[in-house]
Motif scaffolding. Structure first.
Motif, mmCIF file in Angstrom:
data_model
loop_
_atom_site.group_PDB
_atom_site.id
_atom_site.type_symbol
_atom_site.label_atom_id
_atom_site.label_comp_id
_atom_site.label_asym_id
_atom_site.label_seq_id
_atom_site.Cartn_x
_atom_site.Cartn_y
_atom_site.Cartn_z
ATOM 1 N N LEU A 297 0.811 -1.213 0.000
ATOM 2 C CA LEU A 297 0.000 0.000 0.000
ATOM 3 C C LEU A 297 0.848 1.268 0.000
ATOM 4 O O LEU A 297 0.305 2.376 0.045
ATOM 5 C CB LEU A 297 -0.932 0.000 1.219
ATOM 6 N N GLY A 298 2.167 1.097 -0.032
ATOM 7 C CA GLY A 298 3.056 2.252 -0.081
ATOM 8 C C GLY A 298 2.884 3.158 1.121
ATOM 9 O O GLY A 298 2.653 2.698 2.247
ATOM 10 N N ALA A 299 2.958 4.460 0.872
ATOM 11 C CA ALA A 299 2.848 5.438 1.953
ATOM 12 C C ALA A 299 1.458 5.481 2.561
ATOM 13 O O ALA A 299 1.264 6.094 3.624
ATOM 14 C CB ALA A 299 3.242 6.823 1.435
ATOM 15 N N MET A 300 0.476 4.854 1.917
ATOM 16 C CA MET A 300 -0.892 4.851 2.442
ATOM 17 C C MET A 300 -1.139 3.714 3.426
ATOM 18 O O MET A 300 -2.241 3.604 3.957
ATOM 19 C CB MET A 300 -1.893 4.767 1.288
ATOM 20 N N ALA A 301 -0.143 2.875 3.677
ATOM 21 C CA ALA A 301 -0.354 1.757 4.616
ATOM 22 C C ALA A 301 -0.781 2.265 5.980
ATOM 23 O O ALA A 301 -1.679 1.694 6.613
ATOM 24 C CB ALA A 301 0.919 0.917 4.730
ATOM 25 N N GLY A 302 -0.157 3.335 6.468
ATOM 26 C CA GLY A 302 -0.508 3.867 7.775
ATOM 27 C C GLY A 302 -1.907 4.430 7.841
ATOM 28 O O GLY A 302 -2.726 4.011 8.685
ATOM 29 N N PRO A 303 -2.262 5.397 6.969
ATOM 30 C CA PRO A 303 -3.625 5.929 7.000
ATOM 31 C C PRO A 303 -4.690 4.863 6.766
ATOM 32 O O PRO A 303 -5.733 4.853 7.427
ATOM 33 C CB PRO A 303 -3.612 6.972 5.878
ATOM 34 N N LEU A 304 -4.441 3.956 5.804
ATOM 35 C CA LEU A 304 -5.405 2.894 5.559
ATOM 36 C C LEU A 304 -5.476 1.931 6.735
ATOM 37 O O LEU A 304 -6.500 1.266 6.943
ATOM 38 C CB LEU A 304 -5.056 2.143 4.273
ATOM 39 N N GLY A 305 -4.401 1.869 7.517
ATOM 40 C CA GLY A 305 -4.440 1.079 8.738
ATOM 41 C C GLY A 305 -5.528 1.540 9.683
ATOM 42 O O GLY A 305 -6.183 0.728 10.339
ATOM 43 N N ALA A 306 -5.736 2.843 9.759
ATOM 44 C CA ALA A 306 -6.802 3.360 10.615
ATOM 45 C C ALA A 306 -8.175 2.915 10.107
ATOM 46 O O ALA A 306 -9.068 2.593 10.903
ATOM 47 C CB ALA A 306 -6.721 4.884 10.688
ATOM 48 N N LEU A 307 -8.359 2.883 8.784
ATOM 49 C CA LEU A 307 -9.624 2.370 8.244
ATOM 50 C C LEU A 307 -9.786 0.890 8.581
ATOM 51 O O LEU A 307 -10.879 0.445 8.952
ATOM 52 C CB LEU A 307 -9.674 2.548 6.728
ATOM 53 N N ALA A 308 -8.692 0.123 8.460
ATOM 54 C CA ALA A 308 -8.768 -1.302 8.774
ATOM 55 C C ALA A 308 -9.147 -1.520 10.236
ATOM 56 O O ALA A 308 -9.936 -2.426 10.551
ATOM 57 C CB ALA A 308 -7.431 -1.978 8.459
ATOM 58 N N VAL A 309 -8.595 -0.702 11.118
ATOM 59 C CA VAL A 309 -8.908 -0.818 12.542
ATOM 60 C C VAL A 309 -10.388 -0.505 12.794
ATOM 61 O O VAL A 309 -11.059 -1.167 13.600
ATOM 62 C CB VAL A 309 -8.001 0.103 13.367
ATOM 63 N N GLY A 310 -10.922 0.491 12.097
ATOM 64 C CA GLY A 310 -12.347 0.800 12.226
ATOM 65 C C GLY A 310 -13.227 -0.314 11.713
ATOM 66 O O GLY A 310 -14.254 -0.631 12.322
ATOM 67 N N LEU A 311 -12.841 -0.924 10.607
ATOM 68 C CA LEU A 311 -13.608 -2.060 10.080
ATOM 69 C C LEU A 311 -13.564 -3.240 11.040
ATOM 70 O O LEU A 311 -14.545 -3.958 11.200
ATOM 71 C CB LEU A 311 -13.078 -2.465 8.708
ATOM 72 N N GLU A 312 -12.410 -3.440 11.706
ATOM 73 C CA GLU A 312 -12.308 -4.495 12.719
ATOM 74 C C GLU A 312 -13.302 -4.255 13.859
ATOM 75 O O GLU A 312 -13.868 -5.211 14.415
ATOM 76 C CB GLU A 312 -10.883 -4.551 13.272
ATOM 77 N N ALA A 313 -13.509 -2.983 14.216
ATOM 78 C CA ALA A 313 -14.444 -2.675 15.308
ATOM 79 C C ALA A 313 -15.866 -3.062 14.939
ATOM 80 O O ALA A 313 -16.652 -3.497 15.791
ATOM 81 C CB ALA A 313 -14.362 -1.180 15.644
ATOM 82 N N ILE A 314 -16.226 -2.917 13.659
ATOM 83 C CA ILE A 314 -17.567 -3.296 13.229
ATOM 84 C C ILE A 314 -17.688 -4.813 13.150
ATOM 85 O O ILE A 314 -18.722 -5.395 13.499
ATOM 86 C CB ILE A 314 -17.880 -2.658 11.861
ATOM 87 N N ASP A 315 -16.614 -5.474 12.714
ATOM 88 C CA ASP A 315 -16.638 -6.936 12.589
ATOM 89 C C ASP A 315 -16.739 -7.633 13.942
ATOM 90 O O ASP A 315 -17.291 -8.724 14.045
ATOM 91 C CB ASP A 315 -15.356 -7.425 11.893
ATOM 92 N N SER A 316 -16.115 -7.025 14.980
ATOM 93 C CA SER A 316 -16.008 -7.716 16.263
ATOM 94 C C SER A 316 -17.322 -7.722 17.031
ATOM 95 O O SER A 316 -18.234 -6.984 16.735
ATOM 96 C CB SER A 316 -14.931 -7.041 17.114
#
Length: 297
Positions: free
Chosen positions: A278-297
């Motif tokens: 994901l290049g330089a976007m790995a960090g910012p997209l990480g925050a989206l992934a963490v939010g999606l994890e909150a909905i999944d859990s």
């Protein structure tokens, strides 16, 4: 609620800047705002001013640390004893929960980036993988069986101690451990160690031989401990120096020394060790992934 169609307000808190992102993944980023990391109140107020104008289903926070990730702890959701002046004790999750009343995912920035790499990037479909960032600090996010590895606290492999190169007497920048890996190769450490910022060092300077030596010590220990299917290395220090990856692969293969179960691994480092997909976007997209994890859990 499933993640399909869910919009996340992602907040990546970094040592020098913070990025707020609205979206559901790399192909659906609808808004992005960057604010400087100054004192907590001013920084968080600027982020909230952005989020106030967005409509979203959940929040994902991927932050520099150390963090309290134990949901049963009284200070869950807070930054704990950090080297970032003024930020120790900053309560992130409760502040955002009071304001927005939405599900909130909370993780370290490196674990977030690792989750993003597993969801959308170069580690997609892999069960066990790692993400390293080298910038203001050195952080390691390790995912095993699809979940971030965590014991009584989140890992701090960036503070691992490694053998020093012969003749290298630099005492280290880390105020806690001196010459741990973060104390040797983070951005502030490089500036103090060599007398100028890393971006001003010559591309082929001996300074980078020391960098490769010290980082390879961490990689060796990470591989013999967990054998990640892929290791991504990002962050400002290495982003503009892709030529270092070949040196790291060669040094790591040498360091592994032909050991039995890792013979095959050492021969596959062109595929296993590299920049984030994901290049330089790995960090910012990480925050989206963490939010999606909150909905999944």
């Amino acid at each position: 609620m499933g993640t399909r169609g869910s919009l996340i307000a992602g907040i990546e808190l970094g040592g020098t800047k913070c990025i707020a992102l609205l979206g559901s993944g790399p192909e659906d980023v609808r808004a992005q705002q960057t604010v400087p990391t100054i004192d907590p109140d001013a920084t968080l107020a600027a982020i909230e001013a952005t989020l106030d104008g967005w409509d979203f289903d959940a929040i994902g926070v991927a932050s520099f640390g150390p963090l309290q990730l134990d949901a049963a702890a009284p200070d869950y959701g807070a930054i704990t004893a950090t080297t970032k002046p003024g930020w120790t004790g900053t309560d992130l999750v409760r502040r955002l929960a009071r304001r927005y009343g939405k599900p909130i995912g909370f993780q370290t920035d490196v674990n977030g980036a690792a989750l993003a790499e597993g969801r959308w990037g170069a580690a997609r479909g892999l069960a066990t993988h790692a993400y390293l960032t080298i910038g203001t600090g050195v952080g390691v996010g390790l995912v095993a069986n699809g979940r971030p590895v965590q014991g009584v606290a989140h890992g701090e492999a960036g503070h691992m101690r490694v053998p020093r190169a012969a003749g290298d007497t630099y005492p280290g920048w880390c105020r806690f451990h001196g010459d741990c890996v973060e104390g040797l190769i983070s951005g502030p450490a490089l500036a103090e160690r060599f007398g100028c910022p890393g971006k001003e060092l010559p591309q082929d300077g001996r300074e980078w031989d020391l960098f490769v030596h010290d980082l390879c010590g961490l990689l060796h220990n990470l591989v013999v401990a967990a054998a990640p299917e892929r290791i991504a290395i990002g962050g400002g220090v290495i982003a503009a120096r892709a030529h270092l990856f070949q040196k790291l692969r060669a040094r790591l293969a040498e360091s592994l020394g032909g050991y039995g179960s890792l013979i095959g691994y050492a021969g596959e480092l062109d595929d296993r060790l590299g920049p984030p997909g994901l290049g330089a976007m790995a960090g910012p997209l990480g925050a989206l992934a963490v939010g999606l994890e909150a909905i999944d859990s």
